[in-house]
Design a protein around this motif. Structure first.
Motif, mmCIF file in Angstrom:
data_model
loop_
_atom_site.group_PDB
_atom_site.id
_atom_site.type_symbol
_atom_site.label_atom_id
_atom_site.label_comp_id
_atom_site.label_asym_id
_atom_site.label_seq_id
_atom_site.Cartn_x
_atom_site.Cartn_y
_atom_site.Cartn_z
ATOM 1 N N ASP A 1 -16.337 -12.208 2.200
ATOM 2 C CA ASP A 1 -15.475 -11.050 2.454
ATOM 3 C C ASP A 1 -14.579 -11.372 3.652
ATOM 4 O OD1 ASP A 1 -14.257 -8.709 3.173
ATOM 5 O OD2 ASP A 1 -16.016 -7.445 2.871
ATOM 6 N N SER B 1 -15.678 -4.330 -4.287
ATOM 7 C CA SER B 1 -17.053 -3.932 -4.622
ATOM 8 C C SER B 1 -17.232 -3.613 -6.101
ATOM 9 C CB SER B 1 -17.466 -2.712 -3.789
ATOM 10 O OG SER B 1 -17.665 -3.110 -2.451
ATOM 11 N N LYS B 2 -16.228 -2.960 -6.697
ATOM 12 C CA LYS B 2 -16.336 -2.533 -8.105
ATOM 13 C C LYS B 2 -16.264 -3.705 -9.080
ATOM 14 C CE LYS B 2 -12.905 0.245 -8.663
ATOM 15 N NZ LYS B 2 -11.853 1.157 -9.058
ATOM 16 N N HIS C 1 0.830 -1.208 0.000
ATOM 17 C CA HIS C 1 0.000 0.000 0.000
ATOM 18 C C HIS C 1 0.868 1.263 0.000
ATOM 19 C CE1 HIS C 1 -3.306 -2.713 1.746
ATOM 20 N NE2 HIS C 1 -3.535 -2.496 0.477
ATOM 21 N N HIS D 1 -9.739 -6.816 3.936
ATOM 22 C CA HIS D 1 -8.716 -6.311 3.025
ATOM 23 C C HIS D 1 -7.323 -6.833 3.426
ATOM 24 C CE1 HIS D 1 -7.768 -2.606 0.381
ATOM 25 N NE2 HIS D 1 -6.648 -3.277 0.510
ATOM 26 N N SER E 1 -13.453 -11.330 -1.786
ATOM 27 C CA SER E 1 -12.779 -10.030 -1.818
ATOM 28 C C SER E 1 -13.132 -9.229 -0.570
ATOM 29 C CB SER E 1 -13.176 -9.264 -3.081
ATOM 30 O OG SER E 1 -12.308 -8.165 -3.255
ATOM 31 N N GLY E 2 -12.360 -8.179 -0.326
ATOM 32 C CA GLY E 2 -12.540 -7.384 0.888
ATOM 33 C C GLY E 2 -13.353 -6.122 0.657
ATOM 34 N N ASP E 3 -13.679 -5.446 1.740
ATOM 35 C CA ASP E 3 -14.327 -4.125 1.698
ATOM 36 C C ASP E 3 -15.631 -4.112 0.900
ATOM 37 O OD1 ASP E 3 -12.092 -3.267 3.050
ATOM 38 O OD2 ASP E 3 -11.186 -2.247 1.329
ATOM 39 N N ILE E 4 -16.375 -5.218 0.903
ATOM 40 C CA ILE E 4 -17.629 -5.244 0.130
ATOM 41 C C ILE E 4 -18.651 -4.355 0.851
ATOM 42 C CG2 ILE E 4 -19.515 -6.709 -0.715
ATOM 43 C CD1 ILE E 4 -16.845 -7.253 -2.146
ATOM 44 N N ASP E 5 -19.204 -3.389 0.129
ATOM 45 C CA ASP E 5 -20.146 -2.462 0.775
ATOM 46 C C ASP E 5 -21.576 -3.009 0.685
ATOM 47 O OD1 ASP E 5 -21.613 -1.205 -1.569
ATOM 48 O OD2 ASP E 5 -19.524 -0.876 -2.136
ATOM 49 N N GLY F 1 -7.783 -6.912 -1.775
ATOM 50 C CA GLY F 1 -8.133 -5.499 -1.654
ATOM 51 C C GLY F 1 -9.627 -5.284 -1.661
ATOM 52 N N SER F 2 -10.057 -4.200 -2.311
ATOM 53 C CA SER F 2 -11.464 -3.796 -2.280
ATOM 54 C C SER F 2 -12.183 -4.265 -3.538
ATOM 55 C CB SER F 2 -11.573 -2.277 -2.211
ATOM 56 O OG SER F 2 -10.865 -1.812 -1.096
#
Ligand SMILES: [Zn+2]
Length: 373
Positions: free
Chosen positions: A329, A293-294, A68, A332, A309-313, A290-291
């Motif tokens: 999830d 959601s996209k 990072h 991250h 995957s991480g940071d799923i909103d 990582g993130s």
């Protein structure tokens, strides 16, 4: 063993994970310090915080390689009474440089996403979201038959002729080269004013655009002739596509709930979040460090039953539910797999080159979340 500076280490690293693999918005590369000084110890870490910097100093590291980027937003000032300013000050005062490899390390074969996919023991791996491919060139060079082996070796060492899991691929055909050295020439074979014919080989290799100059220089250096004859062709083909995330299959189908427990255990996290019917059967898995959601649609398009995957909103989780894509999830922080992966790979490459440098793995836990049971 050879003393090396930061440039020599980073140039080896970037042969594996070049900066051009990174997304446009991603500030990868050297963040703090310089690469001209001798480096004997490199600390590999997921994040750079003050505890990690203290660890690097204590261990005598001269360079940190982090996933990072520590300076993500451009700075307008460096105030050393703020946490970030203090961190920068401490690095500079201790001659400690910091280099970040972020989305380029996600894309690189053998990088973060492959490391995660291997932990999950996925098979038949493919790229989930292609982001990079290079134009291919063909080099055809004519060379006296006696020198063809040396030239093929030099081309292969420069990276030409890489095809999937094969290196040094080439094709050669034989023929006769004819030439007449004229006044001013200093011919390797033949005499000025006398026409010459020589048994030659035409060696053909393919190569990706970014190494074109390197291969050309290697060819010119290895070729015995004063004026080598060669052709460069632009091909209507591109290299294999590289990109973010991986998709692969599990050895056996299992329920989403079982798969969740499996992820929790192999990625060594205290908890996971699960989206979807816990009894849903899963076999095809998409994974992205990582993130994520996209990238829910990219995972679905690849036919994944479940996306790790991480940071799923919240709303992305609802979208996944609607499209019947399971989600696991694990957070991250599972990108911590890069610490061991990068340190071991780079240690081996540097040892093979007899570089006098040691890679150490950060032992600082940079997970900001605590999970209450
Ligand atoms: Zn990350």
């Amino acid at each position: 063993m050879k003393k090396v500076n930061g440039h020599e280490i980073i140039s080896l690293f970037e042969q594996w994970s070049p900066k051009r693999y990174a997304e446009d918005w991603d500030p990868v590369g050297l963040h703090i310090g310089q690469l001209n000084r001798t480096v004997q110890k490199v600390l590999v870490t997921l994040d750079v915080n003050e505890a990690v910097v203290d660890e690097a100093i204590e261990q005598g590291a001269n360079l940190i390689i982090a996933h990072h980027p520590p300076i993500f937003q451009p700075l307008k000032h460096i105030w050393t009474d703020t946490p970030q300013g203090r961190l920068i000050e401490k690095c500079i005062k201790n001659d400690l440089s910091v280099y970040a490899a972020h989305t380029n390390l996600d894309v690189a074969p053998g990088g973060v996403n492959d490391l995660l996919a291997h932990k999950l023991q996925l098979r038949q791996l493919e790229v989930m979201k292609p982001t990079v491919s290079d134009p291919l060139y063909k080099l055809a060079v004519f060379c006296p038959a006696d020198y063809a082996d040396d030239l093929r070796e030099a081309l292969g060492n420069a990276g030409a002729g890489a095809l999937g899991d094969y290196a040094g691929c080439s094709f050669s055909s034989t023929g006769i080269g004819r030439f007449t050295p004229i006044t001013g020439a200093d011919p390797f074979i033949g005499k000025v004013g006398k026409s010459e014919s020589v048994p030659e080989e035409r060696i053909e290799v393919i190569l990706p655009g970014p190494i074109r100059n390197k291969v050309l220089q290697a060819m010119l250096a290895a070729h015995p002739y004063e004026e080598p004859a060669y052709d460069f062709f632009v091909l209507d083909q591109r290299t294999e596509q590289l990109g973010l995330g991986r998709v692969g299959v599990l050895e056996e189908t299992m329920s989403l709930k079982e798969f969740g427990s499996y992820v929790k255990s192999v990625l060594d996290v205290p908890a996971i979040r699960l989206v979807g019917d816990p009894d849903k059967q899963v076999r095809k898995v998409a994974v992205l460090g990582g993130s994520g959601s996209k990238y829910i649609r990219a995972a679905k398009r690849k036919g994944a039953d479940v996306f790790v995957s991480g940071d799923i909103d919240f709303h992305s989780a609802q979208d996944a539910e609607l499209m019947d894509l399971g989600i696991i999830d694990p957070g991250h922080h599972v990108e911590k797999v890069m610490i061991e992966g990068v340190a071991k790979r780079m240690q081996k490459e540097c040892t093979d080159k007899e570089f006098d440098v040691t890679f150490i793995q950060s032992a600082i836990d940079t997970e900001p979340f605590t999970f209450l049971q």
